[in-house]
Motif scaffolding. Sequence first.
Motif, PDB file in Angstrom:
ATOM      1  N   GLY A  62      43.643  43.131  38.679  1.00 18.16           N
ATOM      2  CA  GLY A  62      42.503  42.661  39.043  1.00 18.16           C
ATOM      3  C   GLY A  62      43.181  41.124  38.993  1.00 18.16           C
ATOM      4  O   GLY A  62      43.093  40.227  37.991  1.00 18.16           O
ATOM      5  N   CYS A  63      43.466  40.098  40.468  1.00 16.82           N
ATOM      6  CA  CYS A  63      44.311  39.298  40.152  1.00 16.82           C
ATOM      7  C   CYS A  63      43.682  38.106  41.171  1.00 16.82           C
ATOM      8  O   CYS A  63      44.229  36.884  41.053  1.00 16.82           O
ATOM      9  CB  CYS A  63      45.486  38.990  40.430  1.00 16.82           C
ATOM     10  N   ASP A  64      42.559  38.440  41.477  1.00 12.41           N
ATOM     11  CA  ASP A  64      41.539  36.774  41.485  1.00 12.41           C
ATOM     12  C   ASP A  64      39.892  37.368  41.306  1.00 12.41           C
ATOM     13  O   ASP A  64      39.772  38.301  40.659  1.00 12.41           O
ATOM     14  CB  ASP A  64      41.462  36.293  42.929  1.00 12.41           C
ATOM     15  N   LEU A  65      38.921  36.307  41.349  1.00 11.83           N
ATOM     16  CA  LEU A  65      37.882  36.636  40.909  1.00 11.83           C
ATOM     17  C   LEU A  65      36.531  37.793  40.992  1.00 11.83           C
ATOM     18  O   LEU A  65      36.354  38.576  39.893  1.00 11.83           O
ATOM     19  CB  LEU A  65      37.000  35.251  40.654  1.00 11.83           C
ATOM     20  N   GLU A  66      37.010  37.863  42.531  1.00  9.27           N
ATOM     21  CA  GLU A  66      36.269  38.723  42.585  1.00  9.27           C
ATOM     22  C   GLU A  66      37.313  40.366  42.229  1.00  9.27           C
ATOM     23  O   GLU A  66      36.378  41.190  42.190  1.00  9.27           O
ATOM     24  CB  GLU A  66      35.804  39.081  44.671  1.00  9.27           C
ATOM     25  N   ALA A  67      38.382  40.321  42.449  1.00 16.48           N
ATOM     26  CA  ALA A  67      39.477  41.407  41.942  1.00 16.48           C
ATOM     27  C   ALA A  67      39.376  41.799  40.282  1.00 16.48           C
ATOM     28  O   ALA A  67      39.186  42.900  39.586  1.00 16.48           O
ATOM     29  CB  ALA A  67      41.231  41.418  42.225  1.00 16.48           C
ATOM     30  N   VAL A  68      39.112  40.719  39.340  1.00 15.35           N
ATOM     31  CA  VAL A  68      38.789  41.000  38.382  1.00 15.35           C
ATOM     32  C   VAL A  68      37.672  41.674  37.612  1.00 15.35           C
ATOM     33  O   VAL A  68      37.209  42.034  36.895  1.00 15.35           O
ATOM     34  CB  VAL A  68      38.949  39.010  37.781  1.00 15.35           C
ATOM     35  N   ARG A  69      36.265  40.815  38.369  1.00 17.84           N
ATOM     36  CA  ARG A  69      34.488  41.270  38.189  1.00 17.84           C
ATOM     37  C   ARG A  69      34.607  42.968  38.671  1.00 17.84           C
ATOM     38  O   ARG A  69      33.926  43.956  38.198  1.00 17.84           O
ATOM     39  CB  ARG A  69      33.990  40.629  39.418  1.00 17.84           C
ATOM     40  N   TRP A  70      35.427  43.229  39.944  1.00 18.31           N
ATOM     41  CA  TRP A  70      35.486  44.191  40.584  1.00 18.31           C
ATOM     42  C   TRP A  70      36.362  45.452  39.344  1.00 18.31           C
ATOM     43  O   TRP A  70      35.921  46.058  39.166  1.00 18.31           O
ATOM     44  CB  TRP A  70      36.473  44.656  41.665  1.00 18.31           C
ATOM     45  N   GLY A  84      43.521  48.440  33.013  1.00 17.34           N
ATOM     46  CA  GLY A  84      43.291  47.315  33.171  1.00 17.34           C
ATOM     47  C   GLY A  84      43.838  46.226  33.342  1.00 17.34           C
ATOM     48  O   GLY A  84      43.783  46.482  31.833  1.00 17.34           O
ATOM     49  N   GLY A  85      44.160  45.011  34.176  1.00 16.02           N
ATOM     50  CA  GLY A  85      44.476  44.429  33.581  1.00 16.02           C
ATOM     51  C   GLY A  85      43.970  43.181  34.350  1.00 16.02           C
ATOM     52  O   GLY A  85      43.515  42.919  35.907  1.00 16.02           O
ATOM     53  N   VAL A  86      43.869  41.445  33.799  1.00 16.06           N
ATOM     54  CA  VAL A  86      42.966  40.589  34.765  1.00 16.06           C
ATOM     55  C   VAL A  86      43.731  39.315  34.789  1.00 16.06           C
ATOM     56  O   VAL A  86      44.731  39.198  33.504  1.00 16.06           O
ATOM     57  CB  VAL A  86      41.481  40.415  34.237  1.00 16.06           C
ATOM     58  N   ALA A  87      43.682  38.016  35.550  1.00 21.67           N
ATOM     59  CA  ALA A  87      44.484  37.118  35.637  1.00 21.67           C
ATOM     60  C   ALA A  87      43.641  36.433  36.756  1.00 21.67           C
ATOM     61  O   ALA A  87      43.119  36.858  37.852  1.00 21.67           O
ATOM     62  CB  ALA A  87      45.678  37.092  35.621  1.00 21.67           C
ATOM     63  N   LEU A  88      44.091  34.741  36.884  1.00 22.13           N
ATOM     64  CA  LEU A  88      44.257  34.813  38.214  1.00 22.13           C
ATOM     65  C   LEU A  88      46.212  34.469  38.709  1.00 22.13           C
ATOM     66  O   LEU A  88      46.721  33.672  38.813  1.00 22.13           O
ATOM     67  CB  LEU A  88      43.544  33.076  38.235  1.00 22.13           C
ATOM     68  N   ASP A 104      36.467  27.190  35.108  1.00 18.12           N
ATOM     69  CA  ASP A 104      35.531  28.230  35.056  1.00 18.12           C
ATOM     70  C   ASP A 104      36.145  29.617  35.753  1.00 18.12           C
ATOM     71  O   ASP A 104      35.405  30.529  34.983  1.00 18.12           O
ATOM     72  CB  ASP A 104      34.270  27.972  36.072  1.00 18.12           C
ATOM     73  N   ALA A 105      37.160  29.616  36.676  1.00 13.33           N
ATOM     74  CA  ALA A 105      37.145  30.862  36.580  1.00 13.33           C
ATOM     75  C   ALA A 105      38.690  31.337  35.555  1.00 13.33           C
ATOM     76  O   ALA A 105      38.312  32.811  35.021  1.00 13.33           O
ATOM     77  CB  ALA A 105      38.722  30.802  38.199  1.00 13.33           C
ATOM     78  N   PHE A 106      39.050  30.463  34.882  1.00 15.11           N
ATOM     79  CA  PHE A 106      39.795  30.896  34.002  1.00 15.11           C
ATOM     80  C   PHE A 106      39.034  31.192  32.671  1.00 15.11           C
ATOM     81  O   PHE A 106      39.103  32.661  31.947  1.00 15.11           O
ATOM     82  CB  PHE A 106      40.645  29.816  33.472  1.00 15.11           C
ATOM     83  N   ALA A 107      37.977  30.792  32.374  1.00 12.49           N
ATOM     84  CA  ALA A 107      36.782  31.119  31.421  1.00 12.49           C
ATOM     85  C   ALA A 107      36.312  33.350  31.724  1.00 12.49           C
ATOM     86  O   ALA A 107      36.504  33.568  30.873  1.00 12.49           O
ATOM     87  CB  ALA A 107      35.479  30.034  31.462  1.00 12.49           C
ATOM     88  N   GLU A 141      51.491  24.960  35.212  1.00 16.81           N
ATOM     89  CA  GLU A 141      50.242  24.701  33.778  1.00 16.81           C
ATOM     90  C   GLU A 141      49.675  26.373  34.304  1.00 16.81           C
ATOM     91  O   GLU A 141      49.483  26.437  32.614  1.00 16.81           O
ATOM     92  CB  GLU A 141      49.407  23.679  34.233  1.00 16.81           C
ATOM     93  N   ALA A 142      49.050  26.796  34.513  1.00 17.55           N
ATOM     94  CA  ALA A 142      48.104  27.652  34.715  1.00 17.55           C
ATOM     95  C   ALA A 142      48.911  28.976  34.320  1.00 17.55           C
ATOM     96  O   ALA A 142      48.773  30.154  33.172  1.00 17.55           O
ATOM     97  CB  ALA A 142      47.867  28.144  36.176  1.00 17.55           C
ATOM     98  N   PHE A 143      50.571  29.440  34.349  1.00 14.94           N
ATOM     99  CA  PHE A 143      51.409  30.053  34.138  1.00 14.94           C
ATOM    100  C   PHE A 143      50.793  30.087  32.330  1.00 14.94           C
ATOM    101  O   PHE A 143      50.914  31.131  31.731  1.00 14.94           O
ATOM    102  CB  PHE A 143      52.717  30.128  34.705  1.00 14.94           C
ATOM    103  N   ARG A 144      51.819  28.784  31.993  1.00 11.96           N
ATOM    104  CA  ARG A 144      51.165  28.671  30.742  1.00 11.96           C
ATOM    105  C   ARG A 144      50.342  28.872  29.963  1.00 11.96           C
ATOM    106  O   ARG A 144      49.462  29.939  28.513  1.00 11.96           O
ATOM    107  CB  ARG A 144      51.783  27.493  30.317  1.00 11.96           C
ATOM    108  N   ARG A 145      49.228  28.365  30.184  1.00 12.49           N
ATOM    109  CA  ARG A 145      47.447  28.683  30.026  1.00 12.49           C
ATOM    110  C   ARG A 145      47.367  30.878  29.606  1.00 12.49           C
ATOM    111  O   ARG A 145      46.871  30.588  28.972  1.00 12.49           O
ATOM    112  CB  ARG A 145      46.124  28.472  31.388  1.00 12.49           C
TER     113      ARG A 145
END
Length: 290
Positions: A62-70, A84-88, A104-107, A141-145
Motif C-alpha cells: 500500500g503506497c498511498d494513504l487510501e492503500a495503506v489503510r486498505w 504487507g508493506g506500507v509507504a508513500l 500527517d501522512a507519514f505519521a 528527502e522523503a526517501f531518506r525518511r
Amino acid sequence: MSGRRGRLAPGERPPAPDPLPIPVVDNHCHLDIARDDEPAAPVADALAAAAAVGVDRVVQIGCDLEAVRWTERVLDEGHPGLLGGVALHPNEIPRLVATGELDDAFAEVERVAAHPRVRVVGETGLDYFRTGPEGVPAQQEAFRRHIDLAKRTGLALQIHDRDAHDDVLRILREEGPPERTVLHCFSGDVPMARAAVELGLMLSFAGTVTFSSAQGLRDALAVTPLEHLLVETDAPYLTPHPWRGASNASYLVPLTVRAMAGTLSVDVPTLCTALSRNSERVYGRWENAS
C-alpha cells in the motif's frame, strides 16, 4: 520471444500456467488496484488462485494513504498467506508537500507499520519519469525518511526506482541501506545490478524480464547471484509474456519464474528454492509457509 499479447476476450483473465514444483513468494503486488474497469478479485480468491499454481505467499503493498489503510484492514482479516508493506510512493510526495499533508501522512504510515503482519516499508524511492525537477528534492528527502523508518522499525525496505538509478544508489550509500533492502521491479543494467549486489541489496524481477525488448534486463539478471534474487508481479501491472497488456495477478508468477530460470541456466526447482528462502530471509515467515 514474441512481444504479442495472447488472445483474450474482453474482461477475460489469462489462463493459469502450469504449477511450480516448489512454492514461491510474490514479493510485491497491489491487491487493491484494478485495471481497465475490471473489478479487483476478492483477496481470498486471488490468494487461492496463486496458491493453486505454487505461489503460496504474497506481499501486499500500500503506497498511498487510501492503500495503506486498505492494507491494514485486509491484514486484519487474517489471510495466512499475506504480509504487507506500507509507504508513500514517490509520486505522492510532491502533492503531499504542496498541500501541507506530508507529516500527517507519514505519521499514518508509521502507525500502520507497527502492525505485526506489516514487514516492509515500501514502496518508497525516486521516480523522475512523472515528477519534474521541482519535485526531486522533496522525493529525495522523503526517501531518506523512509530509509530511517525501516531502520528504526527493523522492517525490510522496498525501493521504487524509475529513471533515477544513480540517485537511488547514491542516497543508499549516504544513508546506509537497511539490512534487508529490495530493489522492487528491478529495471537497471548490468553495472547497476553489480553495484546493487555489492551493497547487499536484493533484486526483484517482474514480468518485464519476459518482454522481447528487455534483453538488457535479462543480462542484468544473468549476473545476479541466486542469493540476491526475488520475483514479483507488481500486479495488476507488468503482466508477463504472452499476456502483456492484460491484468496481472499473483497466479501468473510461474511464467516469470520459468523465464528467469532460462536466463540463469538453472533448473526451475533450484530457482524456486532460492526465491522462497530469500523471501523468508527478507520478510520472515508466513503462517502457511511450506
